[in-house]
Design a protein around this motif. Structure first.
Motif, short mmCIF file in Angstrom:
data_model
loop_
_atom_site.label_atom_id
_atom_site.label_comp_id
_atom_site.label_asym_id
_atom_site.label_seq_id
_atom_site.Cartn_x
_atom_site.Cartn_y
_atom_site.Cartn_z
N THR A 62 0.72 -1.09 -0.04
CA THR A 62 0.15 -0.04 0.03
C THR A 62 0.85 1.31 0.00
O THR A 62 0.66 2.19 -0.90
CB THR A 62 -0.92 -0.12 1.32
OG1 THR A 62 -1.55 -1.19 1.26
CG2 THR A 62 -1.69 1.20 1.16
N VAL A 82 0.94 3.38 7.33
CA VAL A 82 -0.50 2.55 7.30
C VAL A 82 -0.65 1.80 8.52
O VAL A 82 0.32 1.07 8.86
CB VAL A 82 -0.50 1.81 6.07
CG1 VAL A 82 0.35 0.66 5.66
CG2 VAL A 82 -2.01 1.47 5.77
N GLU A 83 -1.72 1.78 9.29
CA GLU A 83 -2.02 0.78 10.38
C GLU A 83 -2.86 -0.25 9.91
O GLU A 83 -4.05 0.16 9.50
CB GLU A 83 -2.38 1.56 11.61
CG GLU A 83 -1.30 2.34 12.18
CD GLU A 83 -1.42 3.07 13.40
OE1 GLU A 83 -2.63 3.01 13.89
OE2 GLU A 83 -0.69 3.88 14.00
N LEU A 84 -2.65 -1.38 10.23
CA LEU A 84 -3.56 -2.55 9.98
C LEU A 84 -4.14 -3.45 11.17
O LEU A 84 -3.45 -3.57 11.77
CB LEU A 84 -2.96 -3.39 8.81
CG LEU A 84 -2.70 -2.74 7.49
CD1 LEU A 84 -1.18 -2.55 7.35
CD2 LEU A 84 -3.30 -3.20 6.34
N ARG A 85 -5.25 -4.00 10.92
CA ARG A 85 -5.73 -4.72 11.90
C ARG A 85 -6.73 -5.79 11.34
O ARG A 85 -7.35 -5.44 10.30
CB ARG A 85 -6.62 -3.88 13.06
CG ARG A 85 -6.06 -3.13 13.91
CD ARG A 85 -7.02 -1.89 14.67
NE ARG A 85 -7.69 -1.31 13.90
CZ ARG A 85 -7.08 -0.06 13.28
NH1 ARG A 85 -6.06 0.12 13.32
NH2 ARG A 85 -8.00 0.54 12.57
N GLU A 108 -8.82 -3.95 8.77
CA GLU A 108 -9.01 -2.39 8.74
C GLU A 108 -7.66 -1.62 8.40
O GLU A 108 -6.65 -2.41 9.01
CB GLU A 108 -9.48 -2.07 10.09
CG GLU A 108 -10.70 -2.51 10.47
CD GLU A 108 -10.98 -2.14 11.90
OE1 GLU A 108 -11.03 -1.23 12.50
OE2 GLU A 108 -11.47 -3.36 12.61
N LYS A 109 -7.72 -1.01 7.30
CA LYS A 109 -6.25 -0.34 6.80
C LYS A 109 -6.44 1.12 6.83
O LYS A 109 -7.40 1.67 6.23
CB LYS A 109 -6.15 -0.49 5.29
CG LYS A 109 -4.84 -0.21 4.91
CD LYS A 109 -4.65 -1.11 3.46
CE LYS A 109 -5.50 -0.58 2.25
NZ LYS A 109 -5.03 -0.85 0.98
N ASP A 110 -5.91 1.70 7.98
CA ASP A 110 -5.92 3.19 7.91
C ASP A 110 -4.65 3.84 7.66
O ASP A 110 -3.40 3.60 8.18
CB ASP A 110 -6.01 3.56 9.74
CG ASP A 110 -7.33 3.24 10.19
OD1 ASP A 110 -8.50 3.01 9.49
OD2 ASP A 110 -7.39 2.58 11.44
N LEU A 111 -4.90 4.80 6.34
CA LEU A 111 -3.66 5.47 5.98
C LEU A 111 -3.35 6.82 6.66
O LEU A 111 -4.51 7.62 6.88
CB LEU A 111 -4.05 5.58 4.32
CG LEU A 111 -3.03 5.50 3.46
CD1 LEU A 111 -2.02 4.50 3.48
CD2 LEU A 111 -3.70 5.70 2.08
N VAL A 112 -2.25 7.32 6.91
CA VAL A 112 -2.04 8.48 7.46
C VAL A 112 -1.00 9.09 6.41
O VAL A 112 0.18 8.64 6.12
CB VAL A 112 -1.30 8.43 8.56
CG1 VAL A 112 -1.04 10.08 9.23
CG2 VAL A 112 -2.24 8.07 9.59
N LEU A 126 -6.17 7.67 -1.42
CA LEU A 126 -6.84 6.51 -0.75
C LEU A 126 -7.31 5.52 -1.92
O LEU A 126 -7.27 4.51 -1.77
CB LEU A 126 -7.84 7.09 0.00
CG LEU A 126 -8.94 5.90 0.78
CD1 LEU A 126 -8.00 5.07 1.57
CD2 LEU A 126 -10.14 6.38 1.28
N ASN A 130 -6.18 1.42 -2.37
CA ASN A 130 -7.05 0.36 -2.48
C ASN A 130 -6.73 -0.54 -3.86
O ASN A 130 -7.32 -1.37 -4.00
CB ASN A 130 -8.53 0.77 -2.35
CG ASN A 130 -8.76 1.21 -0.66
OD1 ASN A 130 -8.13 0.76 0.15
ND2 ASN A 130 -9.57 2.22 -0.83
#
Length: 151
Positions: A62, A82-85, A108-112, A126, A130
């Protein structure tokens, strides 16, 4: 003449008989270790677990894809995280929510992103995030063909 893209990529994974879960992973000249956490009987937490590696593959793809796009567009992207869970839960329209088998995998993929970017550029990044190849693989039809050799 064979090119690099013609060659099959091979990752070698080895779990020796004297280990319970601690596994050596080799990709070319790179060697990593996977393990289960200590809360799992026999786990020594000597490396990320398999789902951690799955998330790391998605996360690294990503950020690489987003940075490549921003560089090509010459956008002022200064930094990206990117933080993923990963978890298993019932889908929103679950009909058999009491059934454990009805749970689905959710990532869950949170992009900063940091930089002097417009909201339109951020929204586009974003979209690009994806579309990274690993994201597309995970969402696409996948076939895993297994075989075994006994020596």
């Amino acid at each position: 003449m064979a090119t690099d893209s013609d060659k099959k990529k091979i990752v070698h994974v080895h779990l020796p008989k004297d280990e319970i879960y601690t596994t050596t992973l080799t990709a070319g000249k790179h060697e990593l270790v996977a393990d289960e956490p200590e809360r799992v009987e026999g786990g020594k937490d000597e490396g990320p677990d398999p789902y951690d590696y799955l998330l790391m593959a998605l996360g690294s793809c990503t950020v690489m894809t987003v940075k490549m796009y921003a560089r090509r567009k010459e956008w002022p992207l200064e930094d990206i995280f990117v933080e993923l869970r990963h978890n298993k839960r019932h889908d929103e329209d679950c009909k058999n929510c009491d059934d454990e088998k009805s749970k689905i995998d959710v990532i869950e993929k949170d992009l900063v992103v940091k930089g002097d970017l417009t909201q339109k550029q951020v929204d586009r990044l974003l979209e690009i995030a994806n579309k990274c190849p690993v994201n597309r693989t995970l969402l696409g039809d996948i076939k895993i063909m297994g075989s075994i050799e006994h020596t």
